[in-house]
Design a protein around this motif. Structure first.
Motif, PDB file in Angstrom:
ATOM      1  N   GLY A 139       6.531  -7.808  -1.855  1.00 35.71           N
ATOM      2  CA  GLY A 139       6.079  -7.317  -0.549  1.00 35.71           C
ATOM      3  C   GLY A 139       4.583  -7.472  -0.404  1.00 35.71           C
ATOM      4  O   GLY A 139       3.923  -8.194  -1.167  1.00 35.71           O
ATOM      5  N   GLU A 140       4.077  -6.736   0.571  1.00 33.82           N
ATOM      6  CA  GLU A 140       2.674  -6.906   0.959  1.00 33.82           C
ATOM      7  C   GLU A 140       1.747  -5.942   0.210  1.00 33.82           C
ATOM      8  O   GLU A 140       0.857  -6.356  -0.528  1.00 33.82           O
ATOM      9  CB  GLU A 140       2.638  -6.658   2.466  1.00 33.82           C
ATOM     10  CG  GLU A 140       1.322  -6.781   3.110  1.00 33.82           C
ATOM     11  CD  GLU A 140       1.460  -6.556   4.630  1.00 33.82           C
ATOM     12  OE1 GLU A 140       2.390  -7.108   5.251  1.00 33.82           O
ATOM     13  OE2 GLU A 140       0.636  -5.818   5.174  1.00 33.82           O
ATOM     14  N   GLY A 141       2.010  -4.666   0.402  1.00 31.64           N
ATOM     15  CA  GLY A 141       1.170  -3.659  -0.233  1.00 31.64           C
ATOM     16  C   GLY A 141       1.753  -2.291   0.057  1.00 31.64           C
ATOM     17  O   GLY A 141       2.562  -2.139   0.968  1.00 31.64           O
TER      18      GLY A 141
ATOM     19  N   ALA B  28       7.593  -5.941  -6.507  1.00 31.69           N
ATOM     20  CA  ALA B  28       6.137  -5.813  -6.621  1.00 31.69           C
ATOM     21  C   ALA B  28       5.512  -6.115  -5.260  1.00 31.69           C
ATOM     22  O   ALA B  28       6.188  -6.570  -4.328  1.00 31.69           O
ATOM     23  CB  ALA B  28       5.606  -6.780  -7.674  1.00 31.69           C
ATOM     24  N   ASN B  29       4.233  -5.877  -5.180  1.00 30.52           N
ATOM     25  CA  ASN B  29       3.476  -6.170  -3.964  1.00 30.52           C
ATOM     26  C   ASN B  29       2.305  -7.093  -4.283  1.00 30.52           C
ATOM     27  O   ASN B  29       1.867  -7.179  -5.437  1.00 30.52           O
ATOM     28  CB  ASN B  29       2.913  -4.874  -3.372  1.00 30.52           C
ATOM     29  CG  ASN B  29       3.951  -4.076  -2.609  1.00 30.52           C
ATOM     30  OD1 ASN B  29       4.656  -4.617  -1.762  1.00 30.52           O
ATOM     31  ND2 ASN B  29       4.046  -2.786  -2.911  1.00 30.52           N
ATOM     32  N   VAL B  30       1.786  -7.717  -3.231  1.00 26.07           N
ATOM     33  CA  VAL B  30       0.595  -8.562  -3.413  1.00 26.07           C
ATOM     34  C   VAL B  30      -0.609  -7.688  -3.750  1.00 26.07           C
ATOM     35  O   VAL B  30      -1.337  -7.963  -4.701  1.00 26.07           O
ATOM     36  CB  VAL B  30       0.311  -9.400  -2.141  1.00 26.07           C
ATOM     37  CG1 VAL B  30      -1.019 -10.126  -2.261  1.00 26.07           C
ATOM     38  CG2 VAL B  30       1.447 -10.389  -1.902  1.00 26.07           C
TER      39      VAL B  30
ATOM     40  N   TYR C 131      11.977 -12.332   6.182  1.00 22.95           N
ATOM     41  CA  TYR C 131      11.197 -11.350   6.936  1.00 22.95           C
ATOM     42  C   TYR C 131      10.959 -10.093   6.109  1.00 22.95           C
ATOM     43  O   TYR C 131      11.761  -9.727   5.247  1.00 22.95           O
ATOM     44  CB  TYR C 131      11.929 -10.981   8.230  1.00 22.95           C
ATOM     45  CG  TYR C 131      12.005 -12.135   9.193  1.00 22.95           C
ATOM     46  CD1 TYR C 131      10.878 -12.522   9.909  1.00 22.95           C
ATOM     47  CD2 TYR C 131      13.185 -12.856   9.356  1.00 22.95           C
ATOM     48  CE1 TYR C 131      10.936 -13.599  10.788  1.00 22.95           C
ATOM     49  CE2 TYR C 131      13.247 -13.930  10.228  1.00 22.95           C
ATOM     50  CZ  TYR C 131      12.112 -14.293  10.938  1.00 22.95           C
ATOM     51  OH  TYR C 131      12.164 -15.359  11.792  1.00 22.95           O
ATOM     52  N   HIS C 132       9.850  -9.450   6.395  1.00 22.99           N
ATOM     53  CA  HIS C 132       9.525  -8.189   5.737  1.00 22.99           C
ATOM     54  C   HIS C 132      10.444  -7.100   6.304  1.00 22.99           C
ATOM     55  O   HIS C 132      10.672  -7.048   7.521  1.00 22.99           O
ATOM     56  CB  HIS C 132       8.055  -7.844   6.011  1.00 22.99           C
ATOM     57  CG  HIS C 132       7.566  -6.727   5.157  1.00 22.99           C
ATOM     58  ND1 HIS C 132       7.940  -5.413   5.357  1.00 22.99           N
ATOM     59  CD2 HIS C 132       6.751  -6.718   4.080  1.00 22.99           C
ATOM     60  CE1 HIS C 132       7.363  -4.652   4.459  1.00 22.99           C
ATOM     61  NE2 HIS C 132       6.637  -5.418   3.667  1.00 22.99           N
ATOM     62  N   PRO C 133      10.988  -6.218   5.454  1.00 19.80           N
ATOM     63  CA  PRO C 133      11.863  -5.153   5.968  1.00 19.80           C
ATOM     64  C   PRO C 133      11.212  -4.306   7.067  1.00 19.80           C
ATOM     65  O   PRO C 133      11.907  -3.870   7.989  1.00 19.80           O
ATOM     66  CB  PRO C 133      12.174  -4.305   4.734  1.00 19.80           C
ATOM     67  CG  PRO C 133      11.854  -5.152   3.568  1.00 19.80           C
ATOM     68  CD  PRO C 133      10.887  -6.207   3.998  1.00 19.80           C
TER      69      PRO C 133
END
Ligand code: URA
Length: 192
Positions: free
Chosen positions: A49-51, A89-91, A163-165
Protein backbone atom coordinates in the motif's frame (compact mmCIF):
# COMPACT_ATOMS: atom_id res chain seq x y z
CA UNK A 1 25.30 5.19 -1.27
CA UNK A 2 22.26 3.68 -2.94
CA UNK A 3 19.42 1.81 -1.26
CA UNK A 4 20.83 -1.64 -1.77
CA UNK A 5 24.23 -0.65 -0.35
CA UNK A 6 22.57 1.10 2.57
CA UNK A 7 20.31 -1.71 3.74
CA UNK A 8 21.62 -4.62 1.68
CA UNK A 9 23.05 -6.58 4.58
CA UNK A 10 20.34 -6.06 7.15
CA UNK A 11 18.42 -9.00 8.57
CA UNK A 12 14.84 -8.68 9.85
CA UNK A 13 15.63 -7.54 13.41
CA UNK A 14 18.18 -5.00 12.16
CA UNK A 15 15.80 -3.69 9.51
CA UNK A 16 12.94 -3.37 12.02
CA UNK A 17 15.25 -1.47 14.35
CA UNK A 18 16.37 0.89 11.54
CA UNK A 19 12.75 1.65 10.68
CA UNK A 20 11.86 2.20 14.35
CA UNK A 21 14.76 4.62 14.74
CA UNK A 22 14.34 6.38 11.39
CA UNK A 23 14.10 10.17 11.33
CA UNK A 24 15.21 10.57 7.71
CA UNK A 25 12.20 12.62 6.63
CA UNK A 26 9.69 15.01 8.17
CA UNK A 27 6.93 12.41 8.51
CA UNK A 28 8.35 10.86 11.68
CA UNK A 29 7.87 14.03 13.70
CA UNK A 30 4.14 14.03 12.95
CA UNK A 31 3.23 10.39 13.47
CA UNK A 32 2.67 8.27 16.57
CA UNK A 33 4.84 5.34 15.53
CA UNK A 34 6.37 3.71 12.49
CA UNK A 35 4.32 0.98 10.80
CA UNK A 36 6.76 -1.62 9.56
CA UNK A 37 4.63 -4.28 7.88
CA UNK A 38 2.90 -7.46 8.92
CA UNK A 39 2.62 -11.08 7.93
CA UNK A 40 4.49 -14.13 6.85
CA UNK A 41 8.12 -13.15 6.32
CA UNK A 42 8.47 -15.92 3.74
CA UNK A 43 5.18 -15.20 1.97
CA UNK A 44 4.61 -15.92 -1.70
CA UNK A 45 2.22 -12.95 -1.81
CA UNK A 46 3.25 -9.39 -1.03
CA UNK A 47 0.64 -6.61 -0.99
CA UNK A 48 2.02 -3.07 -0.96
CA UNK A 49 0.00 0.00 0.00
CA UNK A 50 0.83 3.64 0.24
CA UNK A 51 1.32 4.57 3.86
CA UNK A 52 -0.34 4.34 7.26
CA UNK A 53 -3.57 6.20 7.96
CA UNK A 54 -4.95 7.15 11.36
CA UNK A 55 -5.94 3.63 12.45
CA UNK A 56 -2.62 2.18 11.34
CA UNK A 57 -0.70 4.96 13.06
CA UNK A 58 -2.53 4.16 16.30
CA UNK A 59 -2.19 0.38 16.04
CA UNK A 60 1.25 0.07 14.40
CA UNK A 61 -0.07 -2.33 11.76
CA UNK A 62 -0.84 -1.73 8.07
CA UNK A 63 -4.40 -1.79 6.73
CA UNK A 64 -6.36 -2.13 9.96
CA UNK A 65 -8.99 0.57 9.25
CA UNK A 66 -11.87 0.57 6.75
CA UNK A 67 -9.56 0.13 3.76
CA UNK A 68 -7.94 -2.73 5.64
CA UNK A 69 -11.29 -4.47 6.12
CA UNK A 70 -11.83 -4.28 2.38
CA UNK A 71 -8.31 -5.56 1.75
CA UNK A 72 -8.99 -8.51 4.07
CA UNK A 73 -12.17 -9.24 2.09
CA UNK A 74 -10.24 -8.98 -1.18
CA UNK A 75 -7.76 -11.50 0.23
CA UNK A 76 -10.59 -13.77 1.33
CA UNK A 77 -12.12 -13.61 -2.16
CA UNK A 78 -8.97 -15.28 -3.51
CA UNK A 79 -8.71 -17.63 -0.50
CA UNK A 80 -5.88 -15.74 1.17
CA UNK A 81 -5.58 -14.55 4.73
CA UNK A 82 -3.46 -11.84 6.32
CA UNK A 83 -0.35 -13.46 7.75
CA UNK A 84 -0.86 -16.79 6.00
CA UNK A 85 1.54 -16.83 3.04
CA UNK A 86 0.76 -13.10 2.76
CA UNK A 87 2.82 -10.10 3.77
CA UNK A 88 1.42 -6.55 3.82
CA UNK A 89 3.64 -3.47 3.72
CA UNK A 90 3.51 0.17 2.72
CA UNK A 91 5.78 2.43 0.70
CA UNK A 92 6.14 4.87 3.59
CA UNK A 93 6.27 3.67 7.18
CA UNK A 94 5.04 6.88 8.82
CA UNK A 95 1.61 8.43 8.52
CA UNK A 96 1.52 11.51 6.28
CA UNK A 97 -0.35 14.37 7.96
CA UNK A 98 -4.10 14.49 7.20
CA UNK A 99 -3.64 11.35 5.09
CA UNK A 100 -2.11 13.33 2.25
CA UNK A 101 -0.11 11.44 -0.35
CA UNK A 102 3.53 10.93 0.57
CA UNK A 103 5.79 13.41 -1.20
CA UNK A 104 8.57 12.41 -3.59
CA UNK A 105 11.36 13.04 -1.09
CA UNK A 106 9.53 11.04 1.62
CA UNK A 107 9.07 8.13 -0.78
CA UNK A 108 12.72 8.34 -1.82
CA UNK A 109 13.87 8.19 1.82
CA UNK A 110 11.57 5.32 2.79
CA UNK A 111 11.60 3.13 -0.31
CA UNK A 112 14.90 1.41 0.59
CA UNK A 113 13.16 -0.14 3.61
CA UNK A 114 10.50 -1.67 1.38
CA UNK A 115 13.17 -2.76 -1.09
CA UNK A 116 14.97 -4.57 1.73
CA UNK A 117 11.71 -6.13 2.93
CA UNK A 118 11.13 -7.45 -0.58
CA UNK A 119 14.68 -8.81 -0.78
CA UNK A 120 14.21 -10.63 2.53
CA UNK A 121 10.73 -11.98 1.76
CA UNK A 122 11.47 -12.89 -1.86
CA UNK A 123 7.75 -13.08 -2.70
CA UNK A 124 6.63 -14.88 -5.83
CA UNK A 125 4.22 -12.10 -6.70
CA UNK A 126 3.80 -8.47 -5.69
CA UNK A 127 0.42 -6.74 -5.78
CA UNK A 128 0.80 -2.97 -5.81
CA UNK A 129 -2.28 -1.29 -4.34
CA UNK A 130 -2.85 2.09 -5.96
CA UNK A 131 -0.85 4.65 -7.78
CA UNK A 132 1.72 5.54 -5.13
CA UNK A 133 2.83 1.93 -4.59
CA UNK A 134 2.74 1.09 -8.29
CA UNK A 135 4.76 4.08 -9.38
CA UNK A 136 7.23 3.81 -6.50
CA UNK A 137 7.97 0.16 -7.26
CA UNK A 138 8.00 0.49 -11.04
CA UNK A 139 9.82 3.84 -11.13
CA UNK A 140 7.05 5.34 -13.26
CA UNK A 141 4.55 8.15 -13.20
CA UNK A 142 1.52 6.45 -14.69
CA UNK A 143 -2.16 5.96 -13.95
CA UNK A 144 -3.56 2.75 -12.51
CA UNK A 145 -5.79 2.47 -15.58
CA UNK A 146 -2.70 2.35 -17.80
CA UNK A 147 -0.78 -0.06 -15.55
CA UNK A 148 -3.40 -2.66 -14.65
CA UNK A 149 -3.93 -5.82 -16.70
CA UNK A 150 -0.21 -6.17 -17.44
CA UNK A 151 2.35 -8.35 -15.73
CA UNK A 152 5.11 -5.96 -14.66
CA UNK A 153 8.53 -6.79 -13.33
CA UNK A 154 10.13 -5.63 -10.09
CA UNK A 155 13.76 -6.77 -10.23
CA UNK A 156 12.75 -10.21 -11.51
CA UNK A 157 9.59 -10.51 -9.36
CA UNK A 158 6.27 -10.35 -11.23
CA UNK A 159 4.17 -7.39 -10.16
CA UNK A 160 0.47 -6.73 -10.72
CA UNK A 161 -1.21 -3.39 -10.21
CA UNK A 162 -4.68 -2.84 -8.87
CA UNK A 163 -6.76 -0.12 -7.26
CA UNK A 164 -6.14 0.93 -3.69
CA UNK A 165 -8.87 -0.35 -1.32
CA UNK A 166 -9.49 3.21 -0.07
CA UNK A 167 -10.21 4.26 -3.66
CA UNK A 168 -12.56 1.28 -4.04
CA UNK A 169 -14.45 2.42 -0.95
CA UNK A 170 -14.97 5.79 -2.63
CA UNK A 171 -15.66 4.30 -6.09
CA UNK A 172 -17.41 0.96 -5.55
CA UNK A 173 -18.17 0.74 -9.30
CA UNK A 174 -14.48 -0.03 -9.82
CA UNK A 175 -14.64 -3.15 -7.64
CA UNK A 176 -15.35 -5.29 -10.71
CA UNK A 177 -12.03 -4.20 -12.20
CA UNK A 178 -10.24 -4.97 -8.94
CA UNK A 179 -11.83 -8.43 -9.02
CA UNK A 180 -10.45 -8.90 -12.57
CA UNK A 181 -7.02 -7.91 -11.27
CA UNK A 182 -7.26 -10.41 -8.40
CA UNK A 183 -8.25 -13.18 -10.84
CA UNK A 184 -5.29 -12.20 -13.02
CA UNK A 185 -3.12 -12.44 -9.91
CA UNK A 186 -4.34 -15.92 -8.93
CA UNK A 187 -3.93 -17.15 -12.52
CA UNK A 188 -0.42 -15.74 -12.56
CA UNK A 189 0.48 -17.29 -9.21
CA UNK A 190 -0.70 -20.70 -10.40
CA UNK A 191 1.79 -20.52 -13.26
CA UNK A 192 4.74 -19.47 -11.08
N1 URA B 1 -3.76 2.81 3.25
C1 URA B 1 -2.53 2.36 2.94
O1 URA B 1 -2.03 2.58 1.85
N2 URA B 1 -1.89 1.65 3.85
C2 URA B 1 -2.39 1.37 5.04
O2 URA B 1 -1.72 0.71 5.82
C3 URA B 1 -3.68 1.85 5.33
C4 URA B 1 -4.35 2.57 4.43
Amino acid sequence: MNARETFGGLDWPELKQQVRDCTACKLRAGCTQTVFGVGDEQADWLFVGEGPGGDEDARGEPFVGEAGKLLDNMLLAIKLKRGNNVYIANVVKCRPPNNRNPEADEIAQCLPYLQRQIALIQPKLIIALGKVASNALLGKDASIASLRGTLHDYHGIPLIVTYHPAYLLRSPMEKAKAWQDLCFATDTMQKL
